[in-house]
Design an enzyme around this catalytic site. Structure first.
Site, PDB file in Angstrom:
ATOM      1  N   LYS A   1       0.399  -1.019  -0.394  1.00 27.52           N
ATOM      2  CA  LYS A   1       0.153  -0.297   0.029  1.00 27.52           C
ATOM      3  C   LYS A   1       1.230   1.509   0.092  1.00 27.52           C
ATOM      4  CE  LYS A   1      -3.685  -2.040   2.701  1.00 27.52           C
ATOM      5  NZ  LYS A   1      -5.063  -1.962   1.508  1.00 27.52           N
TER       6      LYS A   1
ATOM      7  N   ARG B   1     -10.676 -11.775   2.454  1.00 22.95           N
ATOM      8  CA  ARG B   1     -11.301 -12.744   2.029  1.00 22.95           C
ATOM      9  C   ARG B   1     -10.340 -14.099   1.858  1.00 22.95           C
ATOM     10  NH1 ARG B   1     -11.633  -9.923  -3.322  1.00 22.95           N
ATOM     11  NH2 ARG B   1     -11.134  -7.455  -2.158  1.00 22.95           N
TER      12      ARG B   1
HETATM   13  N1  BES Z   1      -7.741  -3.747   4.780  1.00 24.68           N
HETATM   14  C1  BES Z   1      -7.961  -3.660   3.146  1.00 24.68           C
HETATM   15  C2  BES Z   1      -9.388  -2.356   3.339  1.00 24.68           C
HETATM   16  C3  BES Z   1      -9.797  -1.198   3.363  1.00 24.68           C
HETATM   17  C4  BES Z   1      -9.023  -0.312   2.398  1.00 24.68           C
HETATM   18  C5  BES Z   1     -10.109  -1.609   4.989  1.00 24.68           C
HETATM   19  C6  BES Z   1      -9.664   1.185   3.237  1.00 24.68           C
HETATM   20  C7  BES Z   1     -10.416   0.388   5.167  1.00 24.68           C
HETATM   21  C8  BES Z   1     -10.526   1.316   4.763  1.00 24.68           C
HETATM   22  C9  BES Z   1      -8.431  -4.929   2.145  1.00 24.68           C
HETATM   23  O1  BES Z   1      -7.394  -5.722   2.442  1.00 24.68           O
HETATM   24  C10 BES Z   1      -7.901  -3.965   0.701  1.00 24.68           C
HETATM   25  O2  BES Z   1      -6.950  -3.511   1.448  1.00 24.68           O
HETATM   26  N2  BES Z   1      -8.762  -4.473  -0.020  1.00 24.68           N
HETATM   27  C11 BES Z   1      -8.240  -3.947  -1.515  1.00 24.68           C
HETATM   28  C12 BES Z   1      -8.531  -4.645  -2.719  1.00 24.68           C
HETATM   29  C13 BES Z   1      -7.956  -4.866  -3.754  1.00 24.68           C
HETATM   30  C14 BES Z   1      -6.752  -5.303  -3.498  1.00 24.68           C
HETATM   31  C15 BES Z   1      -8.811  -5.543  -4.311  1.00 24.68           C
HETATM   32  C16 BES Z   1      -9.014  -2.524  -1.465  1.00 24.68           C
HETATM   33  O3  BES Z   1     -10.235  -2.075  -1.508  1.00 24.68           O
HETATM   34  O4  BES Z   1      -8.082  -1.608  -1.876  1.00 24.68           O
HETATM   35 MN    MN Z   2      -5.022  -5.438   2.269  1.00 21.89          MN
END
Ligand code: BES
Ligand code: MN
Ligand code: ZN
Length: 502
Positions: A279, A353
């Site tokens: 990230k 997931r």
């Molecule tokens: N934990 C994150 C989702 C999240 C994002 C929670 C912002 C709270 C605030 C999750 O694990 C994630 O990174 N999801 C990705 C999925 C994508 C790679 C398909 C996302 O939402 O960007």
């Molecule tokens: Mn994530």
């Protein structure tokens, strides 16, 4: 904090602060409640003087504290603005109680909130919800600041009623139990991620079991046991971290063994850096809240035990960190899940997931009556619904309705979202049974839910995406404990249905 319901006289009650509500009438004039008029008359007009002086308008969320010279055993009156009576919503009710508690440093306080029952709600609701809100508002955030002593906060809460409410003691205790669970969930989630680790979450679950030795049991699986069960999702995500994963099973026995349990599954990523699909640095600190699903389901189980519900409830928490390293899972890696499906990991940041899928597979062994998972799963859900509403993904009509109703009552909003169908089609992989992401920027919350659907047990199943609602971001960064209110309300609704069935 001690809680009591009282029919005693407001004027002589031994408390430091008396709260009184003031509505606004159709002409925009202040319309004091009965308690406000009573206290005003006894204190030679202290309440109305404050309003007429112009410093205080009885708008929702507003509050003023006045110190009358005489006429009242309490040293201060907390005047709470309520707005138009017809417009008094559940949310305004809760905000009014919170404002009253925040307005004073008094250690004891009496609420007259049974005079402010929102349209369509009853005294029982107002009693339970008022106590819950006061309890949450009275607890200061726990920090690691080393300077300045923490405040004592509210120690004793009274709720005034004219007539006894049936079962008032139990109702107030339930409000307290829900409030206590929310405070617990907030506390755990607000901890720094070097403190709140998978191991820490496991210990926190164990301590809940110790608190209720007769009804709650905790089993924690370590890395070896997780591997042996074939939880390839949880193993893959944890591989980038030096900290081993844990799988927590916390169960509450409130009914006969034959009684199918409500199984709650909570995402327990104690820090989500994204893994190899790293990230961006900005805002990454908020990913300590990626274990909010876990703190919520553990807290709900604690509340169920405290309320001695006549149901069985199980909380399952797969927990680990998602970090990049030389041993981390890589994009294009193919892993074997506990239910036998192969998954191509196209993005290591779609990790929630993967760990939830194995937990859902594990859930089947309890032959659940219903299964509900709670997860800060996708940024896409925040794009779709914002920060006030959680995504509800469920293809069972009865469960959808029950959750939507509990959400309304608990003031913990959800909105039904689609899954399956074309969203599931996005998850096709050329190399494995499933890919862990769909097309970029394309209904990400729904594809994530559809991924989970391939692993859900046979029972009615709902997925709550709380990415936007579990915490507040920015300068006021804090956990909200949502959806503890929704899930505890859901269990209480089931309790009532169970009772009427006999
Ligand atoms: N934990 C994150 C989702 C999240 C994002 C929670 C912002 C709270 C605030 C999750 O694990 C994630 O990174 N999801 C990705 C999925 C994508 C790679 C398909 C996302 O939402 O960007
Ligand atoms: Mn994530
Ligand atoms: Zn995550």
């Amino acid at each position: 904090m001690k809680v009591a319901v009282t029919t005693k006289d407001l004027l002589t009650l031994p408390v430091e602060a008396v709260t009184v509500g003031v509505f606004v009438d159709a002409q925009g004039r202040p319309a004091p409640t009965e308690s406000a008029r009573l206290v005003d008359a006894a204190t030679d007009g202290a309440v109305m003087r404050c309003i007429e002086g112009g410093d205080f308008k009885p708008e929702p969320g507003s509050c003023a504290v006045v110190y009358p010279k005489e006429g009242l055993k309490a040293t201060r009156i907390v005047i709470v603005g309520l707005g138009r009576q017809e417009a008094l919503t559940e949310k305004r009710f809760i905000q009014a109680v919170e404002a009253a508690v925040h307005a004073t440093k008094a250690e004891s306080l009496v609420l007259t909130s049974l005079e402010w029952v929102p349209v369509g709600r009853n005294a029982e609701w107002a009693l339970r919800t008022g106590v819950r809100a006061a309890f949450v508002a009275s607890r200061p955030r726990v920090t690691m600041k080393t300077r300045g002593a923490p405040e004592a906060g509210l120690q004793r809460l009274f709720v005034k009623t004219d007539r006894a409410v049936r079962g008032q003691k139990t109702i107030a205790e339930r409000g307290r139990a829900v409030g206590n669970a929310m405070v617990w969930a907030k506390h755990v989630a607000d901890l720094a991620p070097n403190v709140c680790t998978p191991e820490f979450l496991a210990d926190a679950a164990q301590s809940i079991a110790q608190e209720f030795p007769d009804t709650v049991a905790c089993t924690v699986l370590d890395e070896k046991q997780i591997d042996k069960l074939g939880m390839g999702g949880l193993m893959a995500v944890s591989r980038g971290s030096a900290m081993p994963p844990r799988f927590i099973e916390l169960s509450y026995r409130g009914a006969d063994e034959a009684c199918a349990p409500v199984v709650l599954v909570g995402k327990g990523i104690t820090f989500d850096a994204g893994g190899i699909s790293l990230k961006p640095a900005r805002g990454m600190e908020e990913m300590k809240y990626d274990m909010c699903g876990a703190s919520v389901v553990l807290a709900v189980l604690k509340a169920a035990a405290e309320m001695q519900l006549k149901q069985n409830v199980v909380a399952l928490v797969p927990t680990c960190e998602n970090l990049p390293s030389g041993t981390a899972v890589k994009p294009a890696d193919i892993i074997m899940m506990m239910n036998g499906l192969s998954v191509e990991v196209l993005n290591t940041d779609a990790e929630g997931r993967l760990i939830l899928a194995d937990a859902l597979t594990y859930a089947e062994r309890f032959k659940p009556a219903v299964t509900i998972d709670v997860a800060t799963l996708t940024g896409a859900c925040i794009v779709a619904l914002g920060n006030q509403v959680s995504g509800l993904f469920c293809e069972d009509e009865g469960l959808t309705d029950a959750l939507a109703q509990a959400a309304d009552s608990a003031c913990d909003a959800v909105w039904p979202m689609p899954m399956g169908g074309t969203y599931a089609d996005q998850l096709k992989s050329v190399a494995a049974d499933l890919a862990n992401i769909g097309s970029p920027n394309n209904a990400g919350a729904s594809t994530a839910a559809s991924f989970l659907a391939s692993f859900a047990p046979k029972s009615p199943w709902a997925h709550l995406d709380v990415a936007g609602t579990a915490s507040v971001s920015g300068a006021k960064r804090a956990s909200t404990a949502r959806p503890v209110p929704l899930l505890t309300e859901f269990l209480l609704d089931r309790e009532r249905a169970y009772k009427t069935r006999g």
